[in-house]
Design a protein around this motif. Structure first.
Motif, mmCIF file in Angstrom:
data_model
loop_
_atom_site.group_PDB
_atom_site.id
_atom_site.type_symbol
_atom_site.label_atom_id
_atom_site.label_comp_id
_atom_site.label_asym_id
_atom_site.label_seq_id
_atom_site.Cartn_x
_atom_site.Cartn_y
_atom_site.Cartn_z
ATOM 1 N N ARG A 83 0.831 -1.213 0.000
ATOM 2 C CA ARG A 83 0.000 0.000 0.000
ATOM 3 C C ARG A 83 0.863 1.260 0.000
ATOM 4 O O ARG A 83 0.454 2.293 -0.508
ATOM 5 N N GLN A 84 2.046 1.189 0.586
ATOM 6 C CA GLN A 84 2.946 2.337 0.646
ATOM 7 C C GLN A 84 3.947 2.359 -0.509
ATOM 8 O O GLN A 84 4.660 3.350 -0.691
ATOM 9 N N LEU A 85 3.993 1.284 -1.279
ATOM 10 C CA LEU A 85 4.960 1.188 -2.370
ATOM 11 C C LEU A 85 4.703 2.269 -3.417
ATOM 12 O O LEU A 85 3.577 2.457 -3.874
ATOM 13 N N LYS A 86 5.750 2.977 -3.786
ATOM 14 C CA LYS A 86 5.659 4.010 -4.806
ATOM 15 C C LYS A 86 5.927 3.384 -6.175
ATOM 16 O O LYS A 86 7.035 2.919 -6.450
ATOM 17 N N VAL A 87 4.902 3.397 -7.001
ATOM 18 C CA VAL A 87 5.018 2.762 -8.311
ATOM 19 C C VAL A 87 5.698 3.700 -9.298
ATOM 20 O O VAL A 87 5.695 4.924 -9.112
ATOM 21 N N PRO A 88 6.315 3.157 -10.357
ATOM 22 C CA PRO A 88 6.942 4.012 -11.369
ATOM 23 C C PRO A 88 5.917 4.923 -12.027
ATOM 24 O O PRO A 88 4.813 4.499 -12.350
ATOM 25 N N ARG A 89 6.277 6.195 -12.196
ATOM 26 C CA ARG A 89 5.394 7.176 -12.811
ATOM 27 C C ARG A 89 5.833 7.439 -14.245
ATOM 28 O O ARG A 89 6.956 7.872 -14.489
ATOM 29 N N LEU A 90 4.946 7.154 -15.167
ATOM 30 C CA LEU A 90 5.242 7.379 -16.581
ATOM 31 C C LEU A 90 4.615 8.698 -17.011
ATOM 32 O O LEU A 90 3.565 8.742 -17.657
ATOM 33 N N LYS A 91 5.265 9.797 -16.637
ATOM 34 C CA LYS A 91 4.723 11.106 -16.986
ATOM 35 C C LYS A 91 4.825 11.363 -18.484
ATOM 36 O O LYS A 91 3.934 11.935 -19.092
ATOM 37 N N THR A 92 5.932 10.920 -19.058
ATOM 38 C CA THR A 92 6.120 11.064 -20.495
ATOM 39 C C THR A 92 6.599 9.742 -21.071
ATOM 40 O O THR A 92 7.328 8.988 -20.427
ATOM 41 N N LEU A 93 6.159 9.468 -22.283
ATOM 42 C CA LEU A 93 6.556 8.248 -22.974
ATOM 43 C C LEU A 93 6.650 8.599 -24.448
ATOM 44 O O LEU A 93 5.651 8.996 -25.068
#
Length: 198
Positions: A83-93
């Motif tokens: 629940r606290q794990l920060k997932v990778p953020r794909l702001k740009t692709l």
């Protein structure tokens, strides 16, 4: 010189959060004694990402028509505080327009907290041809190995058939249009001249 320093985070360091309490088990594991080396911390690491995880990626389809959306699904499995794990953020692709992800946690019961975190991104191709989605990285700290690790997915490919709609090409200015019409105008005038003589 690389010196070991404890990382002061309540959510990431305290192993009792990851281990279910039990009166029958007198010994509780703790990460309080584990010191993380600052010099070995990978780029993009978040203090909440402590646990043993694996990450995979998939697409709902590998070929789409121009302008059609594709779902990129990331699945993170393992032991840790999901629940606290920060997932990778794909702001740009590159080559895609990326929308906000849908995140779902499925926590599995047991002595050690764990489960599956699913992240779904809706992405829309911005050009035709074969587009490549590079590997997605998840830096984390493995408490059992007492070291940092970077989990990666494989690269994915999407074949986009056709060209995506583009903005309309600006119209030519009045000058060039007039110049293109001059021969026709001259021809019309000549015709009027001939007809007037008849």
């Amino acid at each position: 010189e690389c010196r070991s320093t404890p990382m002061r985070t309540a959510s990431a360091i305290r192993w009792p959060e990851l281990v279910a309490t039990s009166a029958a088990r007198p010994h509780r594991r703790s990460l309080d004694c584990v010191e993380q080396r600052v010099c070995g911390r990978p780029a993009g690491f978040d203090a909440a990402n402590v646990g043993r995880y694996e990450i995979s990626a998939s697409l709902d389809r590998n070929q789409v028509g121009a302008g059609e959306a594709v779902t990129l699904k990331l699945v993170i499995k393992g032991k840790g505080n999901l629940r606290q794990l920060k997932v990778p953020r794909l702001k740009t692709l590159d080559g895609f327009k990326v929308y906000e992800p849908k995140v779902q946690d499925q926590v599995e019961p047991g002595e050690v907290v764990g489960g599956v975190k699913t992240v779904e991104y809706l992405i829309v191709p911005q050009r035709g041809g074969e587009l490549v989605i590079p590997p997605v990285e998840l830096p984390c700290f493995d408490p059992e190995a007492r070291s940092y690790v970077v989990r990666r997915t494989g690269a994915l490919r999407v074949n986009v058939v056709g060209e995506t709609p583009r903005a309309a090409t600006p119209q030519a200015t009045a000058g060039p249009v007039d110049n293109l019409l001059l021969p026709n105008i001259a021809l019309i005038r000549n015709r009027h001249g001939i007809s007037s003589r008849v």
